[in-house]
Design an enzyme around this catalytic site. Structure first.
Site, PDB file in Angstrom:
ATOM      1  N   ASP A  15       0.857  -1.187   0.000  1.00 28.49           N
ATOM      2  CA  ASP A  15       0.000   0.000   0.000  1.00 28.49           C
ATOM      3  C   ASP A  15       0.896   1.242   0.000  1.00 28.49           C
ATOM      4  O   ASP A  15       2.070   1.168   0.366  1.00 28.49           O
ATOM      5  CB  ASP A  15      -0.914   0.020   1.232  1.00 28.49           C
ATOM      6  CG  ASP A  15      -1.856   1.213   1.216  1.00 28.49           C
ATOM      7  OD1 ASP A  15      -2.604   1.367   0.235  1.00 28.49           O
ATOM      8  OD2 ASP A  15      -1.826   2.029   2.165  1.00 28.49           O
ATOM      9  N   SER A  16       0.315   2.367  -0.395  1.00 25.87           N
ATOM     10  CA  SER A  16       1.068   3.617  -0.341  1.00 25.87           C
ATOM     11  C   SER A  16       1.483   3.948   1.098  1.00 25.87           C
ATOM     12  O   SER A  16       2.454   4.663   1.301  1.00 25.87           O
ATOM     13  CB  SER A  16       0.207   4.752  -0.894  1.00 25.87           C
ATOM     14  OG  SER A  16      -0.997   4.823  -0.158  1.00 25.87           O
ATOM     15  N   TYR A  47      -0.629   8.651  -2.347  1.00 27.75           N
ATOM     16  CA  TYR A  47      -0.612   8.455  -3.795  1.00 27.75           C
ATOM     17  C   TYR A  47      -1.814   9.128  -4.462  1.00 27.75           C
ATOM     18  O   TYR A  47      -1.789   9.403  -5.658  1.00 27.75           O
ATOM     19  CB  TYR A  47      -0.658   6.955  -4.120  1.00 27.75           C
ATOM     20  CG  TYR A  47       0.660   6.203  -4.030  1.00 27.75           C
ATOM     21  CD1 TYR A  47       1.776   6.732  -3.389  1.00 27.75           C
ATOM     22  CD2 TYR A  47       0.767   4.933  -4.588  1.00 27.75           C
ATOM     23  CE1 TYR A  47       2.972   6.015  -3.307  1.00 27.75           C
ATOM     24  CE2 TYR A  47       1.956   4.215  -4.520  1.00 27.75           C
ATOM     25  CZ  TYR A  47       3.053   4.750  -3.880  1.00 27.75           C
ATOM     26  OH  TYR A  47       4.217   4.026  -3.818  1.00 27.75           O
ATOM     27  N   GLY A  48      -2.873   9.332  -3.682  1.00 28.57           N
ATOM     28  CA  GLY A  48      -4.148   9.825  -4.237  1.00 28.57           C
ATOM     29  C   GLY A  48      -4.023  11.001  -5.187  1.00 28.57           C
ATOM     30  O   GLY A  48      -4.593  10.995  -6.273  1.00 28.57           O
ATOM     31  N   CYS A  78      -4.214  -1.313  -2.368  1.00 30.09           N
ATOM     32  CA  CYS A  78      -4.349   0.141  -2.481  1.00 30.09           C
ATOM     33  C   CYS A  78      -5.164   0.399  -3.743  1.00 30.09           C
ATOM     34  O   CYS A  78      -4.780  -0.055  -4.833  1.00 30.09           O
ATOM     35  CB  CYS A  78      -2.968   0.768  -2.600  1.00 30.09           C
ATOM     36  SG  CYS A  78      -2.973   2.538  -2.913  1.00 30.09           S
ATOM     37  N   ASN A  79      -6.270   1.096  -3.576  1.00 33.31           N
ATOM     38  CA  ASN A  79      -7.120   1.348  -4.747  1.00 33.31           C
ATOM     39  C   ASN A  79      -6.426   2.239  -5.759  1.00 33.31           C
ATOM     40  O   ASN A  79      -6.562   2.047  -6.964  1.00 33.31           O
ATOM     41  CB  ASN A  79      -8.427   1.994  -4.301  1.00 33.31           C
ATOM     42  CG  ASN A  79      -9.324   0.994  -3.610  1.00 33.31           C
ATOM     43  OD1 ASN A  79     -10.059   0.264  -4.248  1.00 33.31           O
ATOM     44  ND2 ASN A  79      -9.241   0.926  -2.290  1.00 33.31           N
ATOM     45  N   THR A  80      -5.687   3.227  -5.260  1.00 32.68           N
ATOM     46  CA  THR A  80      -5.048   4.165  -6.172  1.00 32.68           C
ATOM     47  C   THR A  80      -3.994   3.445  -7.019  1.00 32.68           C
ATOM     48  O   THR A  80      -3.936   3.630  -8.244  1.00 32.68           O
ATOM     49  CB  THR A  80      -4.417   5.330  -5.375  1.00 32.68           C
ATOM     50  OG1 THR A  80      -5.400   5.828  -4.455  1.00 32.68           O
ATOM     51  CG2 THR A  80      -3.964   6.444  -6.272  1.00 32.68           C
ATOM     52  N   THR A 198      -8.564   2.215   1.063  1.00 33.41           N
ATOM     53  CA  THR A 198      -8.261   1.317   2.175  1.00 33.41           C
ATOM     54  C   THR A 198      -8.227   2.036   3.530  1.00 33.41           C
ATOM     55  O   THR A 198      -8.212   1.384   4.565  1.00 33.41           O
ATOM     56  CB  THR A 198      -6.911   0.626   1.926  1.00 33.41           C
ATOM     57  OG1 THR A 198      -5.945   1.618   1.571  1.00 33.41           O
ATOM     58  CG2 THR A 198      -7.037  -0.382   0.800  1.00 33.41           C
TER      59      THR A 198
HETATM   60  N1  DGL Z   1      -4.476   3.471   0.158  1.00 33.81           N
HETATM   61  C1  DGL Z   1      -4.924   4.395  -0.834  1.00 33.81           C
HETATM   62  C2  DGL Z   1      -6.177   3.843  -1.556  1.00 33.81           C
HETATM   63  O1  DGL Z   1      -6.735   2.805  -1.210  1.00 33.81           O
HETATM   64  C3  DGL Z   1      -5.180   5.776  -0.303  1.00 33.81           C
HETATM   65  C4  DGL Z   1      -4.007   6.490   0.285  1.00 33.81           C
HETATM   66  C5  DGL Z   1      -3.225   7.381  -0.656  1.00 33.81           C
HETATM   67  O2  DGL Z   1      -3.770   8.339  -1.219  1.00 33.81           O
HETATM   68  O3  DGL Z   1      -2.046   7.101  -0.759  1.00 33.81           O
HETATM   69  O4  DGL Z   1      -6.613   4.475  -2.505  1.00 33.81           O
END
Ligand code: DGL
Length: 278
Positions: A15-16, A47-48, A78-80, A198
Protein backbone atom coordinates in the site's frame (compact mmCIF):
# COMPACT_ATOMS: atom_id res chain seq x y z
CA UNK A 1 16.33 -10.84 -12.70
CA UNK A 2 14.28 -14.07 -12.71
CA UNK A 3 17.20 -16.42 -12.01
CA UNK A 4 18.26 -14.49 -8.89
CA UNK A 5 14.83 -14.24 -7.25
CA UNK A 6 14.00 -16.65 -4.41
CA UNK A 7 11.39 -19.12 -5.66
CA UNK A 8 9.23 -19.40 -2.53
CA UNK A 9 8.32 -16.75 0.01
CA UNK A 10 5.67 -14.70 1.75
CA UNK A 11 2.62 -13.13 0.13
CA UNK A 12 3.45 -9.47 -0.48
CA UNK A 13 0.89 -6.84 0.50
CA UNK A 14 1.57 -3.34 -0.76
CA UNK A 15 0.00 0.00 0.00
CA UNK A 16 1.07 3.62 -0.34
CA UNK A 17 1.07 3.77 3.46
CA UNK A 18 -1.08 2.43 6.25
CA UNK A 19 -4.38 1.79 4.49
CA UNK A 20 -3.49 -1.67 3.19
CA UNK A 21 -3.28 -2.81 6.80
CA UNK A 22 -7.11 -2.88 6.84
CA UNK A 23 -6.92 -5.38 3.97
CA UNK A 24 -4.04 -7.37 5.48
CA UNK A 25 -5.95 -7.68 8.74
CA UNK A 26 -8.87 -9.41 7.04
CA UNK A 27 -6.58 -11.55 4.85
CA UNK A 28 -4.72 -12.83 7.91
CA UNK A 29 -8.01 -13.56 9.68
CA UNK A 30 -9.13 -15.78 6.81
CA UNK A 31 -5.73 -17.20 5.82
CA UNK A 32 -3.65 -17.20 9.02
CA UNK A 33 -1.16 -19.92 8.06
CA UNK A 34 0.65 -18.08 5.27
CA UNK A 35 3.62 -15.76 5.67
CA UNK A 36 3.07 -12.10 4.76
CA UNK A 37 5.37 -9.22 3.96
CA UNK A 38 3.69 -5.82 4.18
CA UNK A 39 5.24 -2.79 2.50
CA UNK A 40 3.98 0.76 3.03
CA UNK A 41 5.54 3.46 0.87
CA UNK A 42 4.93 6.03 3.61
CA UNK A 43 7.81 8.24 2.47
CA UNK A 44 5.95 8.98 -0.77
CA UNK A 45 2.32 8.73 0.40
CA UNK A 46 -0.31 9.85 -0.29
CA UNK A 47 -0.61 8.46 -3.79
CA UNK A 48 -4.15 9.82 -4.24
CA UNK A 49 -3.20 13.23 -5.71
CA UNK A 50 -0.28 11.90 -7.82
CA UNK A 51 -0.30 11.44 -11.59
CA UNK A 52 -0.63 8.10 -13.39
CA UNK A 53 3.06 8.03 -14.33
CA UNK A 54 4.28 8.65 -10.81
CA UNK A 55 1.94 6.13 -9.14
CA UNK A 56 2.93 3.56 -11.76
CA UNK A 57 6.66 4.13 -11.23
CA UNK A 58 6.42 4.01 -7.42
CA UNK A 59 4.21 0.90 -7.48
CA UNK A 60 6.54 -0.91 -9.88
CA UNK A 61 9.49 -0.20 -7.56
CA UNK A 62 7.50 -1.64 -4.66
CA UNK A 63 6.56 -4.75 -6.63
CA UNK A 64 10.19 -5.31 -7.66
CA UNK A 65 11.25 -4.97 -4.04
CA UNK A 66 8.65 -7.50 -2.83
CA UNK A 67 9.70 -9.93 -5.57
CA UNK A 68 13.34 -9.53 -4.49
CA UNK A 69 12.21 -10.65 -1.02
CA UNK A 70 10.82 -13.85 -2.53
CA UNK A 71 7.11 -13.00 -2.81
CA UNK A 72 5.57 -15.19 -5.54
CA UNK A 73 2.39 -13.13 -5.28
CA UNK A 74 1.85 -9.44 -4.51
CA UNK A 75 -1.49 -7.87 -3.62
CA UNK A 76 -1.77 -4.17 -4.40
CA UNK A 77 -3.89 -3.43 -1.31
CA UNK A 78 -4.35 0.14 -2.48
CA UNK A 79 -7.12 1.35 -4.75
CA UNK A 80 -5.05 4.16 -6.17
CA UNK A 81 -2.17 1.83 -7.13
CA UNK A 82 -4.64 -0.76 -8.43
CA UNK A 83 -6.37 1.91 -10.52
CA UNK A 84 -3.27 3.53 -11.95
CA UNK A 85 -0.55 0.87 -12.08
CA UNK A 86 -1.89 -2.70 -11.97
CA UNK A 87 -2.76 -3.17 -15.61
CA UNK A 88 0.57 -1.80 -16.92
CA UNK A 89 2.54 -3.92 -14.48
CA UNK A 90 0.58 -7.07 -15.35
CA UNK A 91 0.75 -6.53 -19.09
CA UNK A 92 4.08 -4.78 -19.67
CA UNK A 93 6.41 -5.45 -16.77
CA UNK A 94 5.62 -8.89 -15.37
CA UNK A 95 6.56 -10.77 -18.56
CA UNK A 96 10.07 -9.24 -18.33
CA UNK A 97 10.54 -9.38 -14.56
CA UNK A 98 9.24 -12.93 -13.97
CA UNK A 99 6.14 -14.28 -15.72
CA UNK A 100 5.74 -16.96 -13.05
CA UNK A 101 4.89 -14.38 -10.36
CA UNK A 102 1.57 -12.61 -9.95
CA UNK A 103 0.36 -9.14 -9.02
CA UNK A 104 -3.31 -8.74 -8.09
CA UNK A 105 -5.35 -5.65 -7.20
CA UNK A 106 -8.42 -4.81 -5.15
CA UNK A 107 -10.75 -3.31 -7.75
CA UNK A 108 -11.76 -6.37 -9.75
CA UNK A 109 -12.66 -8.58 -6.72
CA UNK A 110 -14.66 -5.71 -5.24
CA UNK A 111 -16.60 -5.13 -8.44
CA UNK A 112 -17.30 -8.86 -8.85
CA UNK A 113 -18.92 -8.90 -5.40
CA UNK A 114 -20.98 -5.77 -5.92
CA UNK A 115 -23.50 -7.52 -8.18
CA UNK A 116 -24.62 -9.64 -5.22
CA UNK A 117 -25.09 -6.63 -2.96
CA UNK A 118 -27.12 -4.08 -4.88
CA UNK A 119 -30.85 -4.15 -5.61
CA UNK A 120 -31.20 -0.83 -7.42
CA UNK A 121 -28.04 -1.32 -9.53
CA UNK A 122 -26.94 2.19 -8.58
CA UNK A 123 -23.50 2.14 -6.92
CA UNK A 124 -21.88 5.00 -5.06
CA UNK A 125 -18.07 5.05 -4.90
CA UNK A 126 -16.08 7.05 -2.35
CA UNK A 127 -12.34 7.18 -3.12
CA UNK A 128 -9.24 9.30 -3.47
CA UNK A 129 -8.95 11.88 -6.25
CA UNK A 130 -6.72 9.45 -8.14
CA UNK A 131 -9.13 6.53 -7.96
CA UNK A 132 -12.15 8.63 -8.90
CA UNK A 133 -10.39 10.42 -11.76
CA UNK A 134 -9.12 7.13 -13.18
CA UNK A 135 -12.77 6.02 -13.56
CA UNK A 136 -11.54 2.47 -12.90
CA UNK A 137 -14.62 1.53 -10.87
CA UNK A 138 -17.05 3.01 -13.43
CA UNK A 139 -15.32 1.08 -16.21
CA UNK A 140 -15.05 -2.25 -14.37
CA UNK A 141 -18.65 -2.03 -13.14
CA UNK A 142 -19.99 -1.22 -16.61
CA UNK A 143 -17.97 -4.09 -18.10
CA UNK A 144 -19.42 -6.66 -15.67
CA UNK A 145 -22.87 -5.11 -15.23
CA UNK A 146 -23.79 -3.00 -18.27
CA UNK A 147 -27.15 -2.00 -16.70
CA UNK A 148 -25.69 -0.57 -13.51
CA UNK A 149 -25.13 3.13 -12.84
CA UNK A 150 -22.04 4.30 -10.93
CA UNK A 151 -21.63 7.68 -9.26
CA UNK A 152 -18.39 8.65 -7.56
CA UNK A 153 -17.18 11.24 -5.11
CA UNK A 154 -13.54 12.10 -4.42
CA UNK A 155 -12.82 12.60 -0.71
CA UNK A 156 -9.37 14.20 -0.60
CA UNK A 157 -9.51 15.16 3.09
CA UNK A 158 -10.25 11.68 4.46
CA UNK A 159 -6.80 10.07 4.10
CA UNK A 160 -5.02 12.93 5.95
CA UNK A 161 -7.73 12.86 8.64
CA UNK A 162 -7.17 9.13 9.25
CA UNK A 163 -3.37 9.38 9.06
CA UNK A 164 -3.40 12.17 11.65
CA UNK A 165 -5.54 10.09 14.00
CA UNK A 166 -8.44 12.57 13.70
CA UNK A 167 -11.07 10.01 12.71
CA UNK A 168 -13.26 10.81 15.72
CA UNK A 169 -12.97 14.60 15.45
CA UNK A 170 -15.58 17.20 14.48
CA UNK A 171 -13.51 17.90 11.37
CA UNK A 172 -13.88 14.28 10.28
CA UNK A 173 -17.62 14.51 10.79
CA UNK A 174 -17.83 17.71 8.73
CA UNK A 175 -15.97 16.24 5.75
CA UNK A 176 -17.71 12.85 5.85
CA UNK A 177 -21.12 14.60 5.83
CA UNK A 178 -20.03 16.86 2.98
CA UNK A 179 -18.74 14.00 0.80
CA UNK A 180 -21.61 11.62 1.50
CA UNK A 181 -24.24 14.26 0.76
CA UNK A 182 -22.42 15.19 -2.47
CA UNK A 183 -22.44 11.51 -3.46
CA UNK A 184 -26.12 10.97 -2.66
CA UNK A 185 -26.95 14.24 -4.41
CA UNK A 186 -25.59 12.77 -7.64
CA UNK A 187 -28.14 9.94 -7.59
CA UNK A 188 -30.45 9.31 -4.64
CA UNK A 189 -31.14 5.76 -5.89
CA UNK A 190 -27.68 4.70 -4.64
CA UNK A 191 -28.25 1.61 -2.46
CA UNK A 192 -24.63 0.43 -2.15
CA UNK A 193 -21.87 2.79 -1.04
CA UNK A 194 -18.43 1.37 -1.66
CA UNK A 195 -15.52 2.55 0.48
CA UNK A 196 -13.01 2.39 -2.37
CA UNK A 197 -10.04 3.50 -0.32
CA UNK A 198 -8.26 1.32 2.18
CA UNK A 199 -8.23 4.10 4.79
CA UNK A 200 -11.97 4.60 4.92
CA UNK A 201 -12.86 1.54 7.05
CA UNK A 202 -11.45 3.55 9.96
CA UNK A 203 -14.23 6.08 9.31
CA UNK A 204 -16.87 3.38 8.85
CA UNK A 205 -19.10 4.34 11.81
CA UNK A 206 -19.03 7.99 10.82
CA UNK A 207 -19.79 7.25 7.15
CA UNK A 208 -22.52 4.78 8.17
CA UNK A 209 -24.22 7.54 10.21
CA UNK A 210 -24.46 9.83 7.19
CA UNK A 211 -25.47 7.32 4.52
CA UNK A 212 -29.28 6.78 4.35
CA UNK A 213 -30.35 3.66 6.25
CA UNK A 214 -31.74 2.09 3.09
CA UNK A 215 -28.24 1.89 1.57
CA UNK A 216 -25.46 -0.49 2.60
CA UNK A 217 -21.86 0.59 3.16
CA UNK A 218 -19.27 -1.85 1.83
CA UNK A 219 -15.65 -2.24 2.94
CA UNK A 220 -13.13 -4.24 0.93
CA UNK A 221 -11.12 -6.26 3.48
CA UNK A 222 -13.37 -9.34 3.58
CA UNK A 223 -14.02 -9.21 -0.15
CA UNK A 224 -10.31 -9.13 -1.02
CA UNK A 225 -9.53 -11.85 1.55
CA UNK A 226 -12.19 -14.19 0.13
CA UNK A 227 -11.06 -13.47 -3.40
CA UNK A 228 -7.44 -14.27 -2.46
CA UNK A 229 -8.50 -17.56 -0.82
CA UNK A 230 -10.37 -18.45 -3.99
CA UNK A 231 -7.39 -17.46 -6.16
CA UNK A 232 -5.02 -19.66 -4.15
CA UNK A 233 -7.45 -22.60 -4.46
CA UNK A 234 -7.58 -22.16 -8.22
CA UNK A 235 -3.82 -21.60 -8.68
CA UNK A 236 -1.86 -24.39 -6.97
CA UNK A 237 1.27 -23.39 -8.93
CA UNK A 238 1.30 -20.09 -7.00
CA UNK A 239 -0.15 -21.40 -3.74
CA UNK A 240 2.55 -24.06 -3.39
CA UNK A 241 5.18 -21.30 -3.51
CA UNK A 242 3.62 -19.27 -0.66
CA UNK A 243 5.41 -20.27 2.54
CA UNK A 244 3.37 -21.11 5.64
CA UNK A 245 4.87 -20.23 9.01
CA UNK A 246 2.09 -17.82 10.05
CA UNK A 247 4.58 -14.92 10.13
CA UNK A 248 4.01 -11.29 9.20
CA UNK A 249 6.80 -8.78 8.59
CA UNK A 250 6.13 -5.05 8.26
CA UNK A 251 8.29 -2.71 6.24
CA UNK A 252 8.03 0.98 5.44
CA UNK A 253 9.97 3.49 3.41
CA UNK A 254 9.62 6.07 6.24
CA UNK A 255 10.51 6.13 9.92
CA UNK A 256 9.68 2.66 11.34
CA UNK A 257 8.85 4.08 14.80
CA UNK A 258 6.14 6.30 13.30
CA UNK A 259 4.84 3.37 11.28
CA UNK A 260 4.71 1.16 14.36
CA UNK A 261 2.71 3.77 16.28
CA UNK A 262 0.06 4.43 13.63
CA UNK A 263 -0.15 0.82 12.44
CA UNK A 264 -1.57 -0.11 15.83
CA UNK A 265 -4.65 2.03 15.03
CA UNK A 266 -5.22 0.21 11.75
CA UNK A 267 -4.53 -3.27 13.07
CA UNK A 268 -5.84 -3.07 16.61
CA UNK A 269 -2.57 -4.48 18.02
CA UNK A 270 1.07 -3.44 18.12
CA UNK A 271 3.77 -4.53 15.66
CA UNK A 272 7.43 -3.88 14.85
CA UNK A 273 8.42 -2.41 11.49
CA UNK A 274 11.70 -2.13 9.56
CA UNK A 275 12.75 0.56 7.13
CA UNK A 276 13.50 -0.30 3.50
CA UNK A 277 14.71 1.77 0.55
CA UNK A 278 13.11 1.19 -2.83
N1 DGL B 1 -4.48 3.47 0.16
C1 DGL B 1 -4.92 4.39 -0.83
C2 DGL B 1 -6.18 3.84 -1.56
O1 DGL B 1 -6.73 2.81 -1.21
C3 DGL B 1 -5.18 5.78 -0.30
C4 DGL B 1 -4.01 6.49 0.29
C5 DGL B 1 -3.22 7.38 -0.66
O2 DGL B 1 -3.77 8.34 -1.22
O3 DGL B 1 -2.05 7.10 -0.76
O4 DGL B 1 -6.61 4.47 -2.50
Amino acid sequence: MNGKLPFNGPIGVFDSGYGGLTILRQIRKLLPDYDYLYLGDNARAPYGPRSFDVVYRFTLEAVRHLFSQGCPLVILACNTASAKALRSIQQNDLPDIDPSRRVLGVIRPTVEKIGELTHSGVIGVLGTNGTVRSRSYDLEISKLYPDFTTVSQACPMLVPIVENDESDSEGADFFVRKYVSALMGKDPRVDTVLLACTHYPLLYDNIRRHVPESASVITQGDIVAESLADYLRRHPEIESRCTRNASCTFSTTENPDDFTRLAAIFLGHSIEAVRVTL
